[in-house]
Design a protein around this motif. Structure first.
Motif, mmCIF file in Angstrom:
data_model
loop_
_atom_site.group_PDB
_atom_site.id
_atom_site.type_symbol
_atom_site.label_atom_id
_atom_site.label_comp_id
_atom_site.label_asym_id
_atom_site.label_seq_id
_atom_site.Cartn_x
_atom_site.Cartn_y
_atom_site.Cartn_z
ATOM 1 N N ILE A 132 37.109 24.374 -35.046
ATOM 2 C CA ILE A 132 37.507 24.930 -36.341
ATOM 3 C C ILE A 132 37.012 24.013 -37.471
ATOM 4 O O ILE A 132 36.451 24.480 -38.465
ATOM 5 C CB ILE A 132 39.033 25.131 -36.391
ATOM 6 C CG1 ILE A 132 39.459 26.244 -35.416
ATOM 7 C CG2 ILE A 132 39.498 25.420 -37.814
ATOM 8 C CD1 ILE A 132 38.923 27.625 -35.718
ATOM 9 N N ALA A 133 37.175 22.695 -37.301
ATOM 10 C CA ALA A 133 36.759 21.761 -38.366
ATOM 11 C C ALA A 133 35.258 21.871 -38.645
ATOM 12 O O ALA A 133 34.830 21.878 -39.800
ATOM 13 C CB ALA A 133 37.121 20.336 -37.980
ATOM 14 N N ALA A 134 34.448 21.936 -37.585
ATOM 15 C CA ALA A 134 32.993 22.011 -37.765
ATOM 16 C C ALA A 134 32.596 23.281 -38.501
ATOM 17 O O ALA A 134 31.702 23.259 -39.372
ATOM 18 C CB ALA A 134 32.295 21.948 -36.405
ATOM 19 N N GLU A 135 33.255 24.392 -38.190
ATOM 20 C CA GLU A 135 32.886 25.647 -38.838
ATOM 21 C C GLU A 135 33.439 25.749 -40.253
ATOM 22 O O GLU A 135 32.830 26.405 -41.100
ATOM 23 C CB GLU A 135 33.320 26.840 -37.979
ATOM 24 C CG GLU A 135 32.640 26.854 -36.611
ATOM 25 C CD GLU A 135 31.127 26.623 -36.685
ATOM 26 O OE1 GLU A 135 30.455 27.181 -37.577
ATOM 27 O OE2 GLU A 135 30.600 25.845 -35.856
ATOM 28 N N GLN A 136 34.555 25.055 -40.510
ATOM 29 C CA GLN A 136 35.030 24.966 -41.897
ATOM 30 C C GLN A 136 33.985 24.258 -42.754
ATOM 31 O O GLN A 136 33.717 24.670 -43.883
ATOM 32 C CB GLN A 136 36.353 24.202 -41.952
ATOM 33 C CG GLN A 136 37.542 25.116 -42.037
ATOM 34 C CD GLN A 136 38.857 24.379 -41.937
ATOM 35 O OE1 GLN A 136 39.007 23.440 -41.160
ATOM 36 N NE2 GLN A 136 39.830 24.815 -42.711
ATOM 37 N N ALA A 137 33.407 23.203 -42.195
ATOM 38 C CA ALA A 137 32.377 22.472 -42.926
ATOM 39 C C ALA A 137 31.139 23.352 -43.140
ATOM 40 O O ALA A 137 30.516 23.321 -44.206
ATOM 41 C CB ALA A 137 32.011 21.193 -42.163
ATOM 42 N N ASN A 138 30.776 24.147 -42.141
ATOM 43 C CA ASN A 138 29.608 25.020 -42.256
ATOM 44 C C ASN A 138 29.788 26.112 -43.310
ATOM 45 O O ASN A 138 28.892 26.403 -44.074
ATOM 46 C CB ASN A 138 29.314 25.714 -40.904
ATOM 47 C CG ASN A 138 28.623 24.789 -39.925
ATOM 48 O OD1 ASN A 138 28.035 23.801 -40.324
ATOM 49 N ND2 ASN A 138 28.696 25.118 -38.651
ATOM 50 N N LEU A 139 30.971 26.718 -43.295
ATOM 51 C CA LEU A 139 31.182 27.876 -44.180
ATOM 52 C C LEU A 139 31.528 27.437 -45.599
ATOM 53 O O LEU A 139 31.312 28.164 -46.545
ATOM 54 C CB LEU A 139 32.290 28.782 -43.606
ATOM 55 C CG LEU A 139 32.310 30.229 -44.086
ATOM 56 C CD1 LEU A 139 30.994 30.935 -43.801
ATOM 57 C CD2 LEU A 139 33.475 30.980 -43.451
ATOM 58 N N GLY A 140 32.063 26.212 -45.711
ATOM 59 C CA GLY A 140 32.354 25.673 -47.031
ATOM 60 C C GLY A 140 33.599 26.279 -47.665
ATOM 61 O O GLY A 140 34.203 27.167 -47.160
#
Ligand SMILES: [Zn+2]
Length: 215
Positions: free
Chosen positions: A207-215
Motif C-alpha cells: 500500500i505504501a509503495a502505491e501511495q507514493a506512485n499515485l501521489g
C-alpha cells in the motif's frame, strides 16, 4: 483500521501462475494470471478462477475448498469458475461468490446458463483456516470489483484494481478511471501502509509503495 499484528493463525497464502487469454471489446490478449489460495492445511478459499482448473487444483492440493471468490468477472478471472466448482471437494462442489454489479461481464462469458452461487457485498467476512477475508468494494476496473483484505496475514488481494505500479486498466467497456482512483484512495489507501498487495497479474507491491506512485 487498526494495525494488523500476526495472530495465532495457521493460515497462509499459496501462489501459482497460469497463462491464457483475456477478451473484451472484440480484442484478445495473452495474459498470465496469479492464482491465490488462502487457508490452512485442511481448508482454503480460492481467489479467482484463471485459465486452468488443473493449475488451480495444483495449488489447492487435497484441501477442502470453502469458496471460489471472484474479484471481478473479466473472462480471465471467471472462465473456468464453473468447471472448478464441479472439480473441487471430490465433486461435491463449492460456491462461487461474485459482486452482482459484475453481472454484465459474467454474462459475456457464461451467458444465462451458468450462474454464480452467492452475491458478495462490501463488509462481508469470509472465514477460512482460522482467519478472515474482509470484502472491500472497489469498483472502477469493473463495476463489481472487490478486494479481499486479510488483516491477520497483513495482505490484501486486489484482483485488477491495484497493481505493482498503479491502478488497473480502465480503457475498456464497464471501466471508469475516476471511479477506480476513488476506490483506491478511499478504500485501499485506508489500509495499513505495510499491507502487502497480492495482485491479479504480476508482482506483489505494498500500500505504501502505491501511495507514493499515485501521489
Ligand atoms: Zn480484469
Amino acid at each position: 483500521m487498526a494495525a494488523p499484528r500476526p495472530g495465532p493463525t495457521s493460515a497462509r497464502v499459496d501462489h501459482g501462475v497460469t497463462s491464457g487469454t483475456f477478451t473484451l471489446d472484440r480484442e484478445t490478449f495473452d495474459v498470465e494470471n496469479n492464482i491465490w489460495v488462502v487457508g490452512d492445511d485442511t481448508e482454503c478459499v480460492v481467489i479467482d478462477a484463471p485459465h486452468s482448473v488443473d493449475d488451480i487444483l495444483a495449488v489447492v492440493g487435497d484441501r477442502t475448498v470453502k469458496a471460489i471468490v471472484c474479484t471481478h468477472a473479466h473472462d480471465d478471472h471467471v472462465r473456468v469458475a464453473p468447471a472448478l466448482r464441479e472439480a473441487v471437494n471430490g465433486g461435491a462442489g463449492a460456491p462461487i461468490l461474485l459482486h452482482p454489479a459484475d453481472r454484465p461481464l459474467w454474462q459475456l462469458t457464461h451467458g444465462d446458463h451458468e450462474a454464480w452461487d452467492q452475491d458478495l457485498a462490501d463488509g462481508d467476512v469470509i472465514g477460512v483456516g482460522g482467519t478472515d477475508l474482509q470484502v472491500i468494494r472497489t469498483p472502477g476496473h469493473a463495476p463489481g470489483a472487490v478486494c479481499l483484505y486479510a488483516p491477520e496475514l497483513g495482505c490484501v488481494f486486489t484482483g485488477d484494481t491495484l497493481f505493482h505500479g498503479g491502478p488497473g486498466a480502465t480503457g475498456r467497456s464497464y471501466s471508469d478511471r475516476d471511479v477506480i482512483e476513488r476506490s483506491i484512495r478511499d478504500r485501499l489507501f485506508a489500509l495499513p501502509p505495510t499491507t502487502v498487495v497480492h495482485t491479479g497479474h504480476g508482482e506483489d507491491t505494498t500500500i505504501a509503495a502505491e501511495q507514493a506512485n499515485l501521489g
